[in-house]
Design a protein around this motif. Structure first.
Motif, PDB file in Angstrom:
ATOM      1  N   GLY A  21       0.993   3.526  -3.289  1.00 51.09           N
ATOM      2  CA  GLY A  21       0.464   4.861  -3.031  1.00 51.09           C
ATOM      3  C   GLY A  21       1.447   5.933  -3.455  1.00 51.09           C
ATOM      4  N   SER A  22       2.714   5.695  -3.197  1.00 49.40           N
ATOM      5  CA  SER A  22       3.734   6.659  -3.577  1.00 49.40           C
ATOM      6  C   SER A  22       3.957   6.679  -5.080  1.00 49.40           C
ATOM      7  CB  SER A  22       5.048   6.330  -2.860  1.00 49.40           C
ATOM      8  OG  SER A  22       4.895   6.499  -1.468  1.00 49.40           O
ATOM      9  N   VAL A  23       3.794   5.506  -5.735  1.00 53.30           N
ATOM     10  CA  VAL A  23       3.906   5.453  -7.193  1.00 53.30           C
ATOM     11  C   VAL A  23       2.776   6.241  -7.841  1.00 53.30           C
ATOM     12  CG1 VAL A  23       3.652   3.893  -9.170  1.00 53.30           C
ATOM     13  CG2 VAL A  23       5.211   3.301  -7.319  1.00 53.30           C
ATOM     14  N   LEU A  24       1.618   6.271  -7.171  1.00 49.26           N
ATOM     15  CA  LEU A  24       0.475   7.004  -7.712  1.00 49.26           C
ATOM     16  C   LEU A  24       0.775   8.501  -7.812  1.00 49.26           C
ATOM     17  CD1 LEU A  24      -2.516   6.923  -8.576  1.00 49.26           C
ATOM     18  CD2 LEU A  24      -3.137   7.128  -6.158  1.00 49.26           C
ATOM     19  N   TYR A  25       1.610   9.006  -6.911  1.00 48.54           N
ATOM     20  CA  TYR A  25       1.907  10.442  -6.893  1.00 48.54           C
ATOM     21  C   TYR A  25       2.606  10.925  -8.161  1.00 48.54           C
ATOM     22  CZ  TYR A  25       4.413  14.731  -5.855  1.00 48.54           C
ATOM     23  OH  TYR A  25       4.948  15.984  -5.931  1.00 48.54           O
ATOM     24  N   PRO A  26       3.733  10.311  -8.593  1.00 41.98           N
ATOM     25  CA  PRO A  26       4.377  10.827  -9.813  1.00 41.98           C
ATOM     26  C   PRO A  26       3.487  10.700 -11.046  1.00 41.98           C
ATOM     27  CG  PRO A  26       5.410   8.781  -9.091  1.00 41.98           C
ATOM     28  CD  PRO A  26       4.524   9.224  -7.994  1.00 41.98           C
ATOM     29  N   VAL A  27       2.594   9.685 -11.073  1.00 41.09           N
ATOM     30  CA  VAL A  27       1.680   9.567 -12.202  1.00 41.09           C
ATOM     31  C   VAL A  27       0.712  10.743 -12.208  1.00 41.09           C
ATOM     32  CG1 VAL A  27      -0.002   8.112 -13.342  1.00 41.09           C
ATOM     33  CG2 VAL A  27       1.825   7.077 -12.029  1.00 41.09           C
ATOM     34  N   ALA A  28       0.148  11.039 -11.024  1.00 38.48           N
ATOM     35  CA  ALA A  28      -0.772  12.171 -10.917  1.00 38.48           C
ATOM     36  C   ALA A  28      -0.052  13.477 -11.264  1.00 38.48           C
ATOM     37  CB  ALA A  28      -1.347  12.243  -9.506  1.00 38.48           C
ATOM     38  N   LYS A  29       1.203  13.574 -10.867  1.00 36.94           N
ATOM     39  CA  LYS A  29       1.988  14.775 -11.181  1.00 36.94           C
ATOM     40  C   LYS A  29       2.193  14.894 -12.686  1.00 36.94           C
ATOM     41  CE  LYS A  29       6.180  17.218  -9.745  1.00 36.94           C
ATOM     42  NZ  LYS A  29       7.418  17.136  -8.919  1.00 36.94           N
ATOM     43  N   PHE A  76     -11.096  -0.140   0.280  1.00 39.47           N
ATOM     44  CA  PHE A  76     -10.417   0.273   1.517  1.00 39.47           C
ATOM     45  C   PHE A  76      -8.924   0.491   1.275  1.00 39.47           C
ATOM     46  CE2 PHE A  76      -7.976  -0.938   5.308  1.00 39.47           C
ATOM     47  CZ  PHE A  76      -8.452  -0.007   6.213  1.00 39.47           C
ATOM     48  N   PHE A  77      -8.260  -0.517   0.685  1.00 35.03           N
ATOM     49  CA  PHE A  77      -6.823  -0.392   0.454  1.00 35.03           C
ATOM     50  C   PHE A  77      -6.519   0.643  -0.629  1.00 35.03           C
ATOM     51  CE2 PHE A  77      -6.944  -4.801   2.203  1.00 35.03           C
ATOM     52  CZ  PHE A  77      -6.190  -4.542   3.345  1.00 35.03           C
ATOM     53  N   GLY A  78      -7.407   0.752  -1.623  1.00 35.90           N
ATOM     54  CA  GLY A  78      -7.210   1.753  -2.669  1.00 35.90           C
ATOM     55  C   GLY A  78      -7.275   3.167  -2.121  1.00 35.90           C
ATOM     56  N   LEU A  79      -8.229   3.416  -1.227  1.00 33.43           N
ATOM     57  CA  LEU A  79      -8.318   4.744  -0.603  1.00 33.43           C
ATOM     58  C   LEU A  79      -7.077   5.021   0.252  1.00 33.43           C
ATOM     59  CD1 LEU A  79     -12.108   4.773   0.383  1.00 33.43           C
ATOM     60  CD2 LEU A  79     -11.010   6.091  -1.436  1.00 33.43           C
ATOM     61  N   GLY A  80      -6.530   3.948   0.865  1.00 34.39           N
ATOM     62  CA  GLY A  80      -5.282   4.105   1.609  1.00 34.39           C
ATOM     63  C   GLY A  80      -4.142   4.536   0.701  1.00 34.39           C
ATOM     64  N   MET A  81      -4.084   3.953  -0.507  1.00 36.88           N
ATOM     65  CA  MET A  81      -3.057   4.358  -1.481  1.00 36.88           C
ATOM     66  C   MET A  81      -3.208   5.830  -1.869  1.00 36.88           C
ATOM     67  SD  MET A  81      -2.868   1.114  -4.104  1.00 36.88           S
ATOM     68  CE  MET A  81      -2.339  -0.520  -3.546  1.00 36.88           C
ATOM     69  N   ILE A  82      -4.459   6.259  -2.075  1.00 37.66           N
ATOM     70  CA  ILE A  82      -4.694   7.664  -2.426  1.00 37.66           C
ATOM     71  C   ILE A  82      -4.229   8.570  -1.297  1.00 37.66           C
ATOM     72  CG2 ILE A  82      -6.472   9.392  -2.896  1.00 37.66           C
ATOM     73  CD1 ILE A  82      -8.098   7.215  -4.276  1.00 37.66           C
ATOM     74  N   GLY A  83      -4.543   8.195  -0.051  1.00 33.47           N
ATOM     75  CA  GLY A  83      -4.125   8.993   1.098  1.00 33.47           C
ATOM     76  C   GLY A  83      -2.619   9.140   1.174  1.00 33.47           C
ATOM     77  N   ILE A  84      -1.894   8.047   0.945  1.00 35.16           N
ATOM     78  CA  ILE A  84      -0.431   8.099   0.974  1.00 35.16           C
ATOM     79  C   ILE A  84       0.092   8.982  -0.153  1.00 35.16           C
ATOM     80  CG2 ILE A  84       1.650   6.711   0.609  1.00 35.16           C
ATOM     81  CD1 ILE A  84       0.172   4.456   2.131  1.00 35.16           C
ATOM     82  N   VAL A 110       0.834  -1.199   0.000  1.00 35.96           N
ATOM     83  CA  VAL A 110       0.000   0.000   0.000  1.00 35.96           C
ATOM     84  C   VAL A 110       0.873   1.255   0.000  1.00 35.96           C
ATOM     85  CG1 VAL A 110      -1.720   1.316   1.304  1.00 35.96           C
ATOM     86  CG2 VAL A 110      -1.961  -1.145   1.080  1.00 35.96           C
ATOM     87  N   PHE A 111       1.967   1.208   0.761  1.00 32.89           N
ATOM     88  CA  PHE A 111       2.857   2.353   0.857  1.00 32.89           C
ATOM     89  C   PHE A 111       3.544   2.637  -0.473  1.00 32.89           C
ATOM     90  CE2 PHE A 111       3.831   4.900   4.457  1.00 32.89           C
ATOM     91  CZ  PHE A 111       4.997   5.575   4.167  1.00 32.89           C
ATOM     92  N   ILE A 112       4.095   1.582  -1.098  1.00 30.01           N
ATOM     93  CA  ILE A 112       4.842   1.768  -2.342  1.00 30.01           C
ATOM     94  C   ILE A 112       3.920   2.201  -3.470  1.00 30.01           C
ATOM     95  CG2 ILE A 112       6.116   0.543  -4.145  1.00 30.01           C
ATOM     96  CD1 ILE A 112       7.455  -1.081  -1.971  1.00 30.01           C
ATOM     97  N   MET A 168      -8.555   3.930 -10.712  1.00 29.49           N
ATOM     98  CA  MET A 168      -7.827   2.675 -10.543  1.00 29.49           C
ATOM     99  C   MET A 168      -8.611   1.700  -9.677  1.00 29.49           C
ATOM    100  SD  MET A 168      -4.249   2.138  -8.499  1.00 29.49           S
ATOM    101  CE  MET A 168      -5.075   2.614  -6.972  1.00 29.49           C
ATOM    102  N   ILE A 169      -9.167   2.202  -8.568  1.00 25.18           N
ATOM    103  CA  ILE A 169      -9.898   1.332  -7.644  1.00 25.18           C
ATOM    104  C   ILE A 169     -11.150   0.775  -8.299  1.00 25.18           C
ATOM    105  CG2 ILE A 169     -11.090   1.212  -5.416  1.00 25.18           C
ATOM    106  CD1 ILE A 169      -9.386   3.634  -4.558  1.00 25.18           C
TER     107      ILE A 169
END
Length: 574
Positions: A133-141, A365-373, A129-131, A162-163
């Motif tokens: 979630g962090s990968v989602l950030y550069p894609v969104a950027k 649940f886990f997808g929203l956790g990725m978004i939060g991270i 979830v941590f990794i 994605m979810i």
């Protein structure tokens, strides 16, 4: 990029991918069909999906940066994945299929015991979830910068997208969109490559403007030791990572599991050469990039040579390839929670309907956790680098013991926990404490060698000691009994259920056929609209059009005749 054509291309493909997820809303009747495709997924679909699961923004940002700065060594490093997949195909993938487990966590529980499974599930879920979630950030950027949109809404929107199709459609939805993303990305790169060479003045223009060592197999800090360490790491990662294992267990036989890994190996032998040349060419066009600016080399060459429409196609492939990696991890985390925590520990008697409801709910649940991270990344500064370090720290201690247990009858749960704990503690010490306490820091290569090598040495030492004492793990004896029970259950399997699985898989192949036809039509339209690359775009569209024959013919071979119990027992895989 502020271009209507590119924006329309991205939105159309996004809507189409979401539609694919919705098509699979009613296909998942139980856990086996939702998370493993009824264990009858065609091997070439599983192999392509596995290939796309390895892609992320890092493929274009990190590897693109290395290719720009050091040249061919970026390809050399990625060839280590090919070697890892070859070893997996020969020795590991068929072993995973032979276990009969739905998930790697299920095998760990049956072979090494519940305490080991609980420990591994906690660490794996946290890291995944941590990794991702962090990968989602550069894609969104990337999307935010390309479409000139606010970062936070892009992060939330891409995460929810994605979810949605992962939670609704299960493994088949993930795999079908993986195939679509593979085709879109491949089409975009095959268009980008000749346009890039044309921009630099052909092969002679390219080779005359690059450094003398640009085609060296090894370069800079990427030494032979680093590459050797990466080979060891990728054997463990491709052979033992839980998201990879799901691709080996979801096919119909050990032979098919081998083919999945062999296809992955073949694609990683060829694709790095194609993927990495554009940023290498940009080095000849603009050699002035330094520092973090080198991470933008791939996007810069795309903006320089791709006309409107085709740039949108490339961006679509880049950020969808990352979502492919994230939604695969999300599917596996959800599978582990539903199958191994809820069903295994909380409610063993849960009905199929309850389990599917939990599966979809846990995906959200886990997808929203990725978004939060992902939303916390900007505030945390260098969290992406920290997360990548966590992956390196936890990889060997988590992946090596289960792989060892596939072959060993002596490894027990207690030893597994000791090996995992010692490996994690040593890796954490060298990563976090040694630089400040001892003024000593491991190189990149040594960090990987220690991370993977130490657990393997500890496992080998225990294996030799246990063999000298002629010890057999009690967990192994229990595991063999459970395998016999599993075989008996398989013999009593319902022929009607087998027919429903066939229908689901035929439907999946038909959807892939439609997705390829849609992509071909889109490429033909873009070939008419684009100001450059018209003929190459039309040629790629034609290739995609004819490639639709592969899933079309495969779907026609899937029989939907009523299956008698006797016929099912004769043909079912054991």
């Amino acid at each position: 990029m502020n271009n209507t054509t590119d924006t329309i291309v991205i939105l159309v493909f996004s809507a189409f991918v979401m539609g694919i997820g919705m098509l699979f809303a009613r296909t998942g009747r139980n856990l086996k069909s939702f998370f493993a495709g009824g264990e009858a997924v065609p091997w070439f679909i599983g192999g392509l999906s596995l290939f796309m699961s390895f892609f992320s923004a890092g493929t274009f940002v990190a590897w693109g940066s290395i290719a720009y700065k050091h040249g061919w060594v970026a390809i050399t490093i990625q060839w280590t994945m090919c070697i890892g997949a070859l070893v997996t195909a020969l020795y590991l993938a068929p072993r995973w299929k032979r276990t009969g487990a739905l998930t790697a966590a299920e095998f760990i529980r049956e072979r090494l015991g519940l305490p080991v499974q609980k420990t591994y599930i906690f660490i794996f879920t946290l890291v995944s979830v941590f990794i991702k979630g962090s990968v989602l950030y550069p894609v969104a950027k990337l999307v935010s910068a390309s479409l000139d949109l606010p970062l936070v809404p892009c992060t939330i929107g891409l995460g929810l997208f994605m979810i949605a199709y992962t939670a609704v459609g299960g493994l088949w939805a993930v795999m079908v969109t993986d195939i679509l993303q593979f085709v879109v990305l491949s089409a975009a790169v095959f268009i980008l490559l000749p346009l890039s060479f044309n921009k630099v003045g052909g092969w002679e223009g390219f080779t005359s403007k690059i450094p003398d060592d640009f085609f060296n197999l090894l370069n800079g800090e990427y030494t032979l030791g680093f590459v050797a360490a990466f080979v060891i790491y990728h054997i463990c990662y491709i052979g033992g990572n839980w998201t990879m294992v799901q691709r080996y267990t979801s096919v119909d036989s050990e032979k098919s599991a081998k083919k999945v890994a062999f296809l992955f190996a073949g694609l990683y032998l060829i694709s790095p050469v194609i993927w990495m040349f554009p940023p290498m060419i940009y080095k000849a066009i603009n050699p002035a990039l330094t520092g973090l600016d080198t991470e933008n080399a791939y996007l810069m060459i795309c903006k320089l040579v791709l006309p409107p429409g085709l740039l949108g196609l490339m961006l679509t492939g880049m950020y969808f390839s990352t979502s492919a990696s994230a939604n695969t991890a999300l599917n596996v985390v959800s599978a582990v929670f539903t199958n191994d925590i809820y069903k295994g520990m909380v409610n063993p008697g849960a009905s199929d309907r309850q389990l599917i409801r939990v599966a979809r709910g846990s995906s959200w649940f886990f997808g929203l956790g990725m978004i939060g991270i992902a939303l916390l990344v900007p505030a945390a500064g260098g969290i992406v680098e920290v997360v990548l370090s966590i992956s390196a720290i936890s990889g060997g201690p988590l992946l090596a013991p289960p792989l060892w247990a596939l072959f060993s009858k002596r490894l027990n749960g207690r030893t597994t926990l000791w090996v995992t704990c010692i490996g994690l503690c040593v890796n954490l010490f060298f990563k976090t404490l040694a630089p400040s306490l001892l003024d000593f820091k491991l190189s990149r290569g040594m960090e990987t060698i220690v991370g993977v090598g130490l657990p393997l040495l500890l496992l080998l030492a225990y294996e030799l000691w246990a063999r000298s004492k002629n010890l057999i793990a009690s967990e192994y004896t229990i595991y063999m009994l459970s395998k016999d029970q599993r075989r008996q259950v398989a013999e009593e399997a319902d022929a009607e259920e087998a027919l429903l699985v066939q229908k689901q898989n035929r439907f999946g192949l038909q959807v892939i056929t439609g997705a390829l036809l849609f992509t071909a039509v889109m490429l033909y339209i873009l070939s008419l609209l684009t100001t450059d690359g018209t003929w190459i775009t039309a040629a790629i569209a034609t290739v995609v059009l004819f490639s639709a024959l592969i899933p079309f013919l495969a779907a026609r071979k899937v029989s939907l005749e009523p299956i008698t119990q006797s016929t099912f027992e004769e043909t079912r895989p054991l």
